[in-house]
Write a protein that holds these residues in place. Sequence first.
Motif, PDB file in Angstrom:
ATOM      1  N   ARG A  61       0.830  -1.205   0.000  1.00 20.27           N
ATOM      2  CA  ARG A  61       0.000   0.000   0.000  1.00 20.27           C
ATOM      3  C   ARG A  61       0.866   1.257   0.000  1.00 20.27           C
ATOM      4  NH1 ARG A  61      -5.311   1.276   1.484  1.00 20.27           N
ATOM      5  NH2 ARG A  61      -5.568   3.484   1.998  1.00 20.27           N
ATOM      6  N   ALA A  89       2.240   1.815  -3.412  1.00 22.47           N
ATOM      7  CA  ALA A  89       1.193   2.334  -4.299  1.00 22.47           C
ATOM      8  C   ALA A  89       0.906   3.798  -4.016  1.00 22.47           C
ATOM      9  CB  ALA A  89      -0.075   1.495  -4.164  1.00 22.47           C
ATOM     10  N   ASP A  90       0.899   4.166  -2.717  1.00 19.06           N
ATOM     11  CA  ASP A  90       0.648   5.561  -2.354  1.00 19.06           C
ATOM     12  C   ASP A  90       1.738   6.472  -2.910  1.00 19.06           C
ATOM     13  OD1 ASP A  90      -1.635   4.873  -0.974  1.00 19.06           O
ATOM     14  OD2 ASP A  90      -0.688   4.936   1.013  1.00 19.06           O
ATOM     15  N   ALA A 105       1.515   6.768  -6.730  1.00 18.25           N
ATOM     16  CA  ALA A 105       0.395   7.613  -7.149  1.00 18.25           C
ATOM     17  C   ALA A 105       0.732   9.091  -7.023  1.00 18.25           C
ATOM     18  CB  ALA A 105      -0.844   7.285  -6.311  1.00 18.25           C
ATOM     19  N   ARG A 134      -4.891   0.572  -9.045  1.00 16.90           N
ATOM     20  CA  ARG A 134      -4.355   1.933  -8.942  1.00 16.90           C
ATOM     21  C   ARG A 134      -3.271   2.172  -9.981  1.00 16.90           C
ATOM     22  NH1 ARG A 134      -2.867   3.227  -2.840  1.00 16.90           N
ATOM     23  NH2 ARG A 134      -2.721   5.344  -3.694  1.00 16.90           N
ATOM     24  N   ARG A 147      -4.753   2.648 -13.407  1.00 17.99           N
ATOM     25  CA  ARG A 147      -5.320   3.982 -13.614  1.00 17.99           C
ATOM     26  C   ARG A 147      -4.222   5.003 -13.912  1.00 17.99           C
ATOM     27  NH1 ARG A 147      -9.011   2.159  -9.568  1.00 17.99           N
ATOM     28  NH2 ARG A 147      -7.808   3.126  -7.870  1.00 17.99           N
ATOM     29  N   LEU A 148      -3.059   4.857 -13.257  1.00 13.90           N
ATOM     30  CA  LEU A 148      -1.933   5.735 -13.556  1.00 13.90           C
ATOM     31  C   LEU A 148      -1.440   5.506 -14.982  1.00 13.90           C
ATOM     32  CD1 LEU A 148       0.168   5.572 -10.275  1.00 13.90           C
ATOM     33  CD2 LEU A 148      -0.985   7.580 -11.188  1.00 13.90           C
ATOM     34  N   ALA A 195      -9.543   0.748 -17.638  1.00 10.03           N
ATOM     35  CA  ALA A 195      -9.034   1.959 -16.988  1.00 10.03           C
ATOM     36  C   ALA A 195      -8.988   3.129 -17.966  1.00 10.03           C
ATOM     37  CB  ALA A 195      -7.652   1.701 -16.397  1.00 10.03           C
TER      38      ALA A 195
END
Length: 300
Positions: free
Chosen positions: A123, A126-127, A130, A179, A182-183, A222
């Motif tokens: 996580r 990923a944070d 992003a 995620r 989506r990026l 996405a």
Amino acid sequence: MSLRLSTVILPYRRWQEGSRAAWQRAEQLGFHTGYTYDHLSWRTFRDGPWFGAVPTLTAAAAVTERLRLGTLVTSPNFRHPVTLAKELISLDDISGGRVTLGIGAGGTGFDATVLGQDPWTPRERADRFAEFVPLLDRLLTEDSVTYTGDHYAADEARNIPGCVQRPRLPFAVAATGPRGMRLAARYGQAWVTTGDPKLYEDGTPEESDQAIRGQIERLADACAEIGRDAAEQERILLTGFTPDRARPLESVDAFVDFAGRQRELGITEIVVHWPIPDSDFATDEKVFERIAEEAPAQLG
């Protein structure tokens, strides 16, 4: 649909002792792009020579003319968007606009702790990813950037004159989760996969193909969410990590069969590892060169 063939040249040799010759030979063989890993050390190569990605690509830019150059992939593990942007703009200038940035969230290898930090959780990776990608996008497209986020900051970071490639050099975003996808859909001119790592040990080629098909479908979803046509994105497969292992490089026919299957799935660029004796990437060099010279014409 034509299929591009690229290679990744690991930076494990001194420049004058084989590395320079490999990059020049990659151009002679007609590879579309020559990539290198952006790590400080990597797996079984950890206790041997290993050189930096950006200096290596800069040197490669100076001894080639047509070959595109790139990382596969850079990650936030030991990079900061502000300093990375400056290096990329410089490399893009030196190469005359031949750079692609492969970028991913990073993993749990040596790079994850080499700066003295505890490894990030999935996580946390990923944070950071992003936040990293949008900030890097701004740094490569705007003359001056000020930003304060949860993980990164920039205070009037200047990047004049910007990239040779406009509006910036292309991103090839490595992603499989929601995620990351989506990026990739929003910021990636290309998307990168190595297949499904869960299938590496015990999976079959058929299961791998199905997994890649599913990844491409999720990428398309996405893209659809933001109104983007998924067909305008390149889809890159870095080989060597699917259940096929090295089998596609055993002969021209084996490679054409493998690459043809990937093209049917929607892959538009296949990346093969430059041969490294006594390693997971050991390949007959003569067969490797025949694949580079003959396979593209057979694949159309």
